[in-house]
Design an enzyme around this catalytic site. Structure first.
Site, PDB file in Angstrom:
ATOM      1  N   GLU A  52      -4.323   7.620  -3.540  1.00 15.91           N
ATOM      2  CA  GLU A  52      -3.705   6.037  -3.284  1.00 15.91           C
ATOM      3  C   GLU A  52      -2.829   4.933  -3.702  1.00 15.91           C
ATOM      4  OE1 GLU A  52      -6.103   4.993   1.179  1.00 15.91           O
ATOM      5  OE2 GLU A  52      -6.538   4.381  -0.790  1.00 15.91           O
ATOM      6  N   TYR A 101       0.708  -1.027  -0.280  1.00 11.47           N
ATOM      7  CA  TYR A 101       0.069   0.211   0.116  1.00 11.47           C
ATOM      8  C   TYR A 101       0.868   1.133   0.095  1.00 11.47           C
ATOM      9  CZ  TYR A 101      -3.662   3.855   2.016  1.00 11.47           C
ATOM     10  OH  TYR A 101      -3.755   5.038   1.931  1.00 11.47           O
TER      11      TYR A 101
END
Lengths: 289, 377
Positions: free
Chosen positions: B187, B100
Site C-alpha cells: 500500500e 490511496y
C-alpha cells in the site's frame, strides 16, 4: 456412485520417488486406488511400487490412460507440476503440497481453469470415495461407504467427522478436502452441484472455517439451487482477528472471514450449523428423517 | 511477514516509486543528526509492526532543532504493546492532495486486486465502511500483469487529479514491486501530490508472503525475531504452527482444523486458550515431547489439553511423547488428553496409570480442563 473418482479411476503420482510421494502412493494402493504410473524428472525408466516412472507427464499420458494426477512435489515446484499435468490433458489434478507461494497459485489456478481442468488444493488432504478410491493422504479406514458427501477446508477435523458419520451408520460417498490456503483450485460452491446430482449422496456436510468468504458463496448457491439437505460447521469461531490459525487461509482480516458473517449466511440459506462434531451427525440424521 | 515502513519504501524505491529522503535512527542524537543534515522540517515516525501509529502519537513533524526532543519522546514509546526501538526521520512533504493506492490478493476473484481511492491519508478500511464507492477495485490478470493503460483507466475512474501518466507509472511500479517481492499486501497511503505537482509515496506498507520467502533471501533476513513472542520463535524453530493467545489453557492437537475446533470447545466451556499449537501430520514421539515442553514452559498455562485424532499420526506415538515429558517432570500443571483414531487402543494402554486425565471425547475433555484451571471465566 460418488463424485470425481471411483474404483476405476486411473491415477498418476507426480513426485512418486520422493519420501512423501512414495509413502502415500503405497497407502493409496493398499486402499485400492488404481495407480498406473509415476513421474519424477530425471528418474524416468525406473519402476516404483510396481508402476513405471516417467520423466515428464507428457510421456506418461502417451503410454498410459490416466484420469487423475496427485502431486507430492516440493512447494517451489508444485504449481509448475500442476500446470504440467493440466497441459498434458489430465482432467483432475490433486495438489497435496503445503506452503506453495501464493502468487504461483494465482497464476496457476487461472491457467488450469482456462484449460478446463479441475484442480483440488493445494495444501489439501485430497479426496476419497469411500471403499473405492483414495487420492490423498487421509486414513482410509475411517471412511465407510454411505450417503453423506463431505467437503472441508480442514484435514484432521474431516477425518473426525467422517469417523463419526461412519460410526453412526450414515457413512460417506465422496469426501473432498479443498485445502487451507487462500488461493485454491476448487471451493465449496464448485463441488456442491456435483453432490447435488450424485444419486447416492443424500446429504452434504460443509466443514468451513474462519477466513475468506467461500462459506458465504456456498450458502448463496445452496439457497438458490441445492435440493438436498446441507449441514454446516465453522471452525475457529473463537479465534482472534488478524492471527493466522495454522492454515494460511484461516485469518480474519477486518470484516472479511468472521465467523459471524459465515453463520449469518448459513442461517439465511436455512442451513443448520453444528457446534460440535457429534452435532453434525445428529443434524444429518434429523434432516434425513 | 510484515515489513517496516522504511523497508517497504526501500523496496518501492528500487522499483522506481519516488519516496521522500529518509533514514532510520535508533537514538534521539542520531535523529537530530539526520534532521540537521536535511536542514529542513522532518517527519519522525515510529517503526513498529502495528497500524495506527499516528493516532498513538508515534508520528510527529519537527524542525531540525526540535528533532532530538521529538525523537526522544517517540523512541521507547509503547504502541499497542510494542516498544518503539527505531524511528524513520524523513523530509516532510508539501502535501496538496492525499490519495490511496494498494494491492491485495483477493480470495474471491483469485487475483491480485488493485485498489485506488481519492480518499487517502486515512484508514482505508474506514473508507471501505463509510464510503465504499470511493474505492475503485481492479482485478489484474496474472498472466498479463498490470499494463499502463489499465492503471491510467483506474486512476481516471477513481477521480485522482494530477499528472495522469505519472500517477499511472507509480501504480505500475507498485505492482512490479508487489510481484517482484512476492508480497501479500502493498500500500501507498498517502500517495501524495505535492504543491509542485510531484507524486510521492509519503507512507508505505508491505506484507510479504511467508511461503515465498525462500526465493527472497535478502528479504527473509529482515525478519525481526525480537518483535515476536519468544515462545513463537521457539515454536517456529521446531516447525510448529503456533499462536500465542491470552488465556491459561495450553492447547495441543494434530491438524489446524482440529486445533481450531479444540480452541472453540475450550471457549464454549467458558475457558480461555493460552495458545494454538498444531503438531502437524505424522508426528513422532519426539515432536510431541517438544510440543508439550514448549507449552509447559509458558507461565500463563495452568493446564494443558491435548486433543488427538489419529490418522497418519499414530495416537501411541503421541502418548509416548507425552509420557516422556511427564516423566521428566517438566509439566507442573494438569494434563487432559483425548485420543481417538489410529492406534487409539495402544495409546490408552500406554497411558494407563500415568498422571494424566484421559477422556473419551473432546467435549468432556474441554469441560474438565476448564474446571481444573479454575472454572469458567
Amino acid at each position: 456412485m460418488s463424485i470425481l473418482i471411483n474404483k476405476d479411476t486411473r491415477v498418476l503420482v507426480q513426485g512418486i520417488t520422493g519420501r512423501e510421494g512414495r509413502f502415500h502412493a503405497e497407502q493409496m494402493q493398499k486402499y485400492g486406488t488404481k495407480i498406473v504410473a509415476g513421474v519424477t524428472p530425471g528418474k524416468g525408466g525406473q519402476e516404483v511400487l510396481g508402476v513405471p516412472v516417467y520423466d515428464t507427464v507428457k510421456e506418461a499420458v502417451a503410454e498410459q490412460q490416466i484420469d487423475a494426477s496427485i502431486i507430492f512435489v516440493p512447494a517451489a515446484a508444485a504449481a509448475d507440476a500442476a500446470l504440467e499435468a493440466a497441459h498434458a490433458g489430465i482432467p483432475l489434478v490433486v495438489l497435496i503440497t503445503e506452503g506453495i507461494p501464493t502468487l504461483d497459485m494465482v497464476a496457476a489456478v487461472k491457467e488450469i481453469k482456462d484449460l478446463g481442468v479441475r484442480l483440488i488444493g493445494g495444501n489439501c488432504p485430497g479426496l476419497i470415495s469411500a471403499e473405492e478410491s483414495k487420492l490423498g493422504i487421509m486414513p482410509g479406514h475411517v471412511f465407510k461407504k454411505g450417503k453423506v458427501g463431505l467437503i472441508s477446508r480442514s484435514g484432521t477435523l474431516t477425518y473426525e467427522a467422517a469417523a463419526a458419520l461412519s460410526e453412526a451408520g450414515l457413512g460417506t460417498t465422496t469426501t473432498v478436502g479443498i485445502g487451507g490456503d487462500p488461493i485454491i483450485g476448487t471451493t465449496f460452491k464448485d463441488l456442491l452441484p456435483l453432490f447435488n446430482e450424485d444419486p447416492e449422496t443424500e446429504a452434504v456436510v460443509v466443514i468451513g472455517e474462519i477466513g475468506g468468504s467461500d462459506e458465504e458463496e456456498a450458502a448463496a448457491w445452496i439457497k438458490e439451487h441445492m435440493t438436498k439437505p446441507v449441514v454446516g460447521f465453522i471452525g475457529g469461531r473463537s479465534a482472534p482477528k488478524g492471527k493466522r490459525m495454522g492454515h494460511a487461509g484461516a485469518i480474519i482480516m477486518g470484516d472479511v472471514g468472521t465467523p459471524e458473517s459465515k453463520l449469518k449466511a448459513f442461517a439465511e440459506a436455512g442451513i443448520p450449523v453444528a457446534d460440535t462434531i457429534d452435532e453434525i451427525v445428529e443434524l444429518v440424521k434429523e434432516r434425513l428423517g | 511477514m510484515k515489513l517496516h515502513e522504511f523497508q517497504a519504501k526501500e523496496i518501492l524505491a528500487k522499483y522506481g516509486v519516488p519516496v521522500p529522503p529518509g533514514k532510520v535512527a535508533y537514538t534521539p542524537e542520531e535523529a537530530e543528526r539526520i534532521a540537521k543534515d536535511y536542514g529542513k522540517q522532518v517527519v519522525i515516525k515510529a517503526q513498529v509492526h502495528v497500524g495506527g501509529r499516528g493516532k498513538a502519537g508515534g508520528v510527529k513533524l519537527a524542525q531540525p532543532e526540535e528533532s532530538r526532543e521529538v525523537a526522544g519522546k517517540i523512541l521507547g514509546m509503547d504502541i499497542k504493546g510494542l516498544t518503539v526501538k527505531k524511528v524513520l526521520v524523513a523530509e516532510a512533504v508539501d502535501i496538496a492532495k492525499e490519495y490511496y493506492a494498494g494491492l491485495i490478493i483477493d480470495r474471491s476473484s483469485q487475483r491480485v486486486v488493485l485498489m485506488v481511492s481519492k480518499e487517502g491519508g486515512v484508514d482505508i478500511e474506514e473508507v471501505a465502511h463509510t464510503n465504499p464507492e470511493a474505492i475503485v477495485k481492479y482485478p489484474i490478470d496474472p498472466h498479463k500483469g498490470l499494463r499502463h493503460f489499465e492503471a491510467r483507466e483506474v486512476v481516471k475512474q477513481a477521480g485522482l487529479e494530477g499528472n495522469l501518466n505519472r500517477l499511472a507509472n507509480v501504480i505500475v511500479q507498485l505492482y512490479n514491486a508487489f510481484v517482484g517481492s512476492d508480497a501479500s499486501l502493498a500500500e501507498i497511503n498517502p500517495l501524495v501530490v505535492t504543491e509542485q505537482g510531484e507524486i510521492i509515496a509519503a507512507d508505505a506498507k508491505i506484507d510479504l508472503d511467508d511461503n515465498a520467502l525462500f526465493r527472497h533471501p535478502d528479504l527473509a533476513k529482515l525478519r525481526e525475531v525480537e518483535a515476536e513472542h519468544p515462545l513463537e520463535i521457539e515454536a517456529s524453530n521446531y516447525g510448529f504452527a503456533y499462536v500465542k493467545l491470552d488465556g491459561d489453557v495450553g492447547v495441543i492437537g494434530n491438524g489446524a482444523g482440529l486445533v481450531m475446533y479444540t480452541l472453540d470447545l475450550v471457549n464454549r466451556a467458558g475457558g480461555k486458550p493460552a495458545n494454538f499449537l498444531d503438531i502437524g501430520g505424522g508426528a513422532k514421539a519426539e515432536v510431541v515431547y517438544n510440543a508439550v515442553k514448549l507449552v509447559a514452559k509458558d507461565p500463563d498455562v495452568k493446564g494443558i489439553f491435548i486433543n488427538i485424532f489419529g490418522g497418519i499420526t499414530r495416537a501411541d506415538e503421541v502418548a509416548k511423547g507425552v509420557i516422556q515429558a511427564l516423566e521428566e517432570g517438566i509439566v507442573k500443571v494438569p494434563v487432559v488428553m483425548r485420543v481417538a483414531g489410529t492406534a487409539e487402543e495402544e495409546a490408552k494402554k500406554l497411558l494407563e496409570g500415568k498422571p494424566i486425565y484421559l477422556y473419551p471425547n473432546s467435549l468432556e475433555a474441554a469441560g474438565a480442563i476448564v474446571t481444573m484451571v479454575g472454572g469458567a471465566k
